[in-house]
Design an enzyme around this catalytic site. Structure first.
Site, PDB file in Angstrom:
ATOM      1  N   THR A 200     -15.604  -4.122   4.512  1.00  0.00           N
ATOM      2  CA  THR A 200     -15.566  -4.367   6.195  1.00  0.00           C
ATOM      3  C   THR A 200     -15.726  -3.033   6.738  1.00  0.00           C
ATOM      4  OG1 THR A 200     -13.195  -4.525   5.761  1.00  0.00           O
ATOM      5  CG2 THR A 200     -14.296  -6.567   6.528  1.00  0.00           C
TER       6      THR A 200
ATOM      7  N   LYS B 146       0.229  -7.445  -3.385  1.00  0.00           N
ATOM      8  CA  LYS B 146      -1.130  -7.195  -3.951  1.00  0.00           C
ATOM      9  C   LYS B 146      -0.961  -5.878  -3.908  1.00  0.00           C
ATOM     10  CE  LYS B 146      -4.514  -5.954  -0.815  1.00  0.00           C
ATOM     11  NZ  LYS B 146      -5.290  -4.570  -1.286  1.00  0.00           N
TER      12      LYS B 146
ATOM     13  N   GLN C 148      -7.591  -2.184  11.807  1.00  0.00           N
ATOM     14  CA  GLN C 148      -8.587  -3.502  11.774  1.00  0.00           C
ATOM     15  C   GLN C 148      -9.294  -3.673  12.616  1.00  0.00           C
ATOM     16  OE1 GLN C 148      -8.610  -4.899   8.910  1.00  0.00           O
ATOM     17  NE2 GLN C 148      -6.968  -4.632   7.667  1.00  0.00           N
TER      18      GLN C 148
ATOM     19  N   ASP D  53      -5.839  -5.578  -6.873  1.00  0.00           N
ATOM     20  CA  ASP D  53      -7.019  -5.468  -6.081  1.00  0.00           C
ATOM     21  C   ASP D  53      -7.622  -4.131  -6.615  1.00  0.00           C
ATOM     22  OD1 ASP D  53      -8.909  -5.160  -4.090  1.00  0.00           O
ATOM     23  OD2 ASP D  53      -7.538  -4.686  -2.571  1.00  0.00           O
ATOM     24  N   LEU D  54      -8.300  -4.202  -7.828  1.00  0.00           N
ATOM     25  CA  LEU D  54      -8.829  -2.758  -8.554  1.00  0.00           C
ATOM     26  C   LEU D  54     -10.331  -2.833  -8.276  1.00  0.00           C
ATOM     27  CD1 LEU D  54      -6.249  -2.501 -11.350  1.00  0.00           C
ATOM     28  CD2 LEU D  54      -6.142  -1.444  -9.038  1.00  0.00           C
ATOM     29  N   LYS D  55     -11.015  -3.741  -7.739  1.00  0.00           N
ATOM     30  CA  LYS D  55     -12.368  -3.785  -7.560  1.00  0.00           C
ATOM     31  C   LYS D  55     -13.465  -3.136  -8.484  1.00  0.00           C
ATOM     32  CE  LYS D  55     -11.707  -3.598  -2.318  1.00  0.00           C
ATOM     33  NZ  LYS D  55     -10.374  -3.385  -2.442  1.00  0.00           N
TER      34      LYS D  55
ATOM     35  N   GLY E 271      -0.492  -6.601   5.141  1.00  0.00           N
ATOM     36  CA  GLY E 271       0.109  -5.357   4.648  1.00  0.00           C
ATOM     37  C   GLY E 271       1.174  -4.946   5.806  1.00  0.00           C
ATOM     38  N   ARG E 272       0.639  -4.051   6.717  1.00  0.00           N
ATOM     39  CA  ARG E 272       1.719  -3.416   7.626  1.00  0.00           C
ATOM     40  C   ARG E 272       2.668  -4.265   8.545  1.00  0.00           C
ATOM     41  NH1 ARG E 272      -3.159   0.574   9.024  1.00  0.00           N
ATOM     42  NH2 ARG E 272      -4.111  -1.341   8.173  1.00  0.00           N
TER      43      ARG E 272
ATOM     44  N   ARG F 173      -3.331 -10.768  11.570  1.00  0.00           N
ATOM     45  CA  ARG F 173      -2.342 -10.047  12.443  1.00  0.00           C
ATOM     46  C   ARG F 173      -1.479 -11.229  13.442  1.00  0.00           C
ATOM     47  NH1 ARG F 173      -2.903  -6.431   9.727  1.00  0.00           N
ATOM     48  NH2 ARG F 173      -3.098  -4.389  10.033  1.00  0.00           N
TER      49      ARG F 173
ATOM     50  N   ASP G 297       0.933  -1.276   0.110  1.00  0.00           N
ATOM     51  CA  ASP G 297       0.034   0.015   0.038  1.00  0.00           C
ATOM     52  C   ASP G 297       0.825   1.240  -0.102  1.00  0.00           C
ATOM     53  OD1 ASP G 297      -2.513  -1.144   0.025  1.00  0.00           O
ATOM     54  OD2 ASP G 297      -2.427  -1.925   1.979  1.00  0.00           O
TER      55      ASP G 297
ATOM     56  N   ASP H 144     -19.052  -1.926 -12.631  1.00  0.00           N
ATOM     57  CA  ASP H 144     -19.336  -0.955 -13.749  1.00  0.00           C
ATOM     58  C   ASP H 144     -20.518  -1.977 -14.591  1.00  0.00           C
ATOM     59  OD1 ASP H 144     -19.940   1.064 -15.796  1.00  0.00           O
ATOM     60  OD2 ASP H 144     -18.165   1.986 -14.924  1.00  0.00           O
ATOM     61  N   ILE H 145     -21.112  -1.235 -15.522  1.00  0.00           N
ATOM     62  CA  ILE H 145     -22.009  -2.194 -16.359  1.00  0.00           C
ATOM     63  C   ILE H 145     -20.936  -3.424 -16.999  1.00  0.00           C
ATOM     64  CG2 ILE H 145     -23.608  -0.526 -16.908  1.00  0.00           C
ATOM     65  CD1 ILE H 145     -22.182  -0.179 -19.558  1.00  0.00           C
TER      66      ILE H 145
ATOM     67  N   ASN I 229     -20.471  -4.883 -19.792  1.00  0.00           N
ATOM     68  CA  ASN I 229     -19.668  -4.512 -21.290  1.00  0.00           C
ATOM     69  C   ASN I 229     -18.351  -3.789 -20.739  1.00  0.00           C
ATOM     70  OD1 ASN I 229     -19.160  -4.504 -24.034  1.00  0.00           O
ATOM     71  ND2 ASN I 229     -19.270  -2.416 -23.570  1.00  0.00           N
ATOM     72  N   THR I 230     -18.422  -2.824 -19.860  1.00  0.00           N
ATOM     73  CA  THR I 230     -17.476  -1.791 -19.296  1.00  0.00           C
ATOM     74  C   THR I 230     -16.387  -2.683 -18.478  1.00  0.00           C
ATOM     75  OG1 THR I 230     -18.605   0.175 -19.617  1.00  0.00           O
ATOM     76  CG2 THR I 230     -16.900   0.223 -18.005  1.00  0.00           C
TER      77      THR I 230
HETATM   78  O1  C5P Z   1      -1.902  -3.210   6.578  1.00  0.00           O
HETATM   79  P1  C5P Z   1      -3.044  -4.350   6.485  1.00  0.00           P
HETATM   80  O2  C5P Z   1      -2.476  -5.745   6.849  1.00  0.00           O
HETATM   81  O3  C5P Z   1      -4.079  -3.962   7.390  1.00  0.00           O
HETATM   82  O4  C5P Z   1      -3.508  -4.516   4.970  1.00  0.00           O
HETATM   83  C1  C5P Z   1      -4.717  -5.111   4.379  1.00  0.00           C
HETATM   84  C2  C5P Z   1      -4.994  -4.909   3.114  1.00  0.00           C
HETATM   85  O5  C5P Z   1      -5.913  -5.692   2.806  1.00  0.00           O
HETATM   86  C3  C5P Z   1      -4.932  -3.440   2.719  1.00  0.00           C
HETATM   87  O6  C5P Z   1      -4.482  -3.417   1.271  1.00  0.00           O
HETATM   88  C4  C5P Z   1      -6.556  -3.229   2.905  1.00  0.00           C
HETATM   89  O7  C5P Z   1      -6.791  -2.209   1.678  1.00  0.00           O
HETATM   90  C5  C5P Z   1      -7.059  -4.632   2.268  1.00  0.00           C
HETATM   91  N1  C5P Z   1      -8.192  -4.957   2.701  1.00  0.00           N
HETATM   92  C6  C5P Z   1      -8.753  -4.985   3.929  1.00  0.00           C
HETATM   93  N2  C5P Z   1     -10.186  -5.262   4.272  1.00  0.00           N
HETATM   94  C7  C5P Z   1     -11.008  -5.390   3.417  1.00  0.00           C
HETATM   95  C8  C5P Z   1     -10.460  -5.706   1.900  1.00  0.00           C
HETATM   96  C9  C5P Z   1      -9.358  -5.367   1.761  1.00  0.00           C
HETATM   97  O8  C5P Z   1      -7.970  -4.758   4.930  1.00  0.00           O
HETATM   98  N3  C5P Z   1     -12.005  -5.940   3.585  1.00  0.00           N
END
Ligand code: C5P
Length: 237
Positions: A125, A37, A195, A64-66, A215-216, A186, A15, A69-70, A72-73
């Site tokens: 979430t 990711k 979180q 992770d671009l989620k 991530g972190r 975690r 991130d 849209d419709i 076709n797009t």
């Molecule tokens: O740093 P951390 O471990 O919290 O990062 C979690 C990753 O998962 C982030 O990129 C966050 O955007 C993504 N994510 C999330 N919860 C979701 C969907 C995606 O934490 N429900």
């Protein structure tokens, strides 16, 4: 054929808007994670070339671009992203059956075993019961997750993103082959950050998670490689 998931289920969330930092992190953790990711922040700063550079590390990538849209797009967006080489991409399940089906069909146009897995995003979430009610949805967030996971499966998607606490019920609802991609992980003792409900990596894998998005706990560590290695080791004991 779709790509196979790596044996190591850890996908590190890069991130950051900064390509140099993302590549440095990737280099540090290579060998200790199954994948990387990248999300909207990175992609909107670095674009397709940035994604290609991350794919170029040789580590599997979840884009992770989620898309939402419709049909076709969204199919067009998938056709644009899939050739860049991500192993996983995602769309909002709330976009509906036809949209998800179009996304999956577009992904399957990738030849050989290179078609990315297409994953549904169920309920973010960050949304609670009140937020759903404001949208006219009377169901609880967990019931809505189950409904959208079932819809994703019916539309032919390969799996969904879910919280660790939904793994059990979705595994039962959707069977053993539906991929469950789980953020909010975690290791014991790590900062929870923003979180709300977290689970330890080994517990999430035992519950049935296929991919752990972390991530972190890795990226903010003084030694990301060692942090990733420690999490990976916790999965094999
Ligand atoms: O740093 P951390 O471990 O919290 O990062 C979690 C990753 O998962 C982030 O990129 C966050 O955007 C993504 N994510 C999330 N919860 C979701 C969907 C995606 O934490 N429900």
């Amino acid at each position: 054929m779709t790509v196979s998931l790596p044996e190591n289920p850890i996908f590190c969330a890069l991130d950051t808007p900064d390509l140099g930092r993302a590549l440095k992190l990737a280099k540090n953790i290579k060998g200790h994670v199954g994948g990387l990711k990248i999300g909207l922040e990175f992609f909107n700063h670095q674009g397709p070339d940035g994604l290609k550079a991350i794919v170029g590390t040789g580590i599997p990538v979840f884009a992770d671009l989620k898309f939402h849209d419709i049909p076709n797009t969204v199919a067009g967006a998938v056709r644009a992203i899939a050739p860049l080489g991500p192993g996983i991409l995602n769309v909002h399940a709330a976009g509906g059956h036809a949209m998800m089906q179009a996304a999956k069909e577009a992904a399957m146009e990738r030849a050989g075993a290179n078609a990315p897995l297409v994953i549904g995003v169920t309920v973010l979430t960050s949304l609670d019961r009140d937020d759903l009610e404001q949208q006219g949805i009377a169901a609880s967030p967990s019931d809505q997750v189950r409904r959208l996971a079932a819809l994703s499966q019916e539309a032919g998607l390969d799996g969904v993103v879910c919280s660790a606490h939904e793994i059990d019920v979705l595994r039962r609802d959707c069977g053993p082959n539906f991929k469950l991609i789980v953020p909010g992980i975690r290791p014991a003792g790590a900062a929870v950050n923003d979180q709300k409900r977290v689970m330890a990596p080994a517990d999430a894998v035992s519950a049935g998670a296929d991919v752990l998005v972390i991530g972190r706990p890795i990226t903010k560590s003084e030694d990301p490689g060692a942090a990733a290695a420690e999490i990976a080791a916790s999965l094999s004991t």
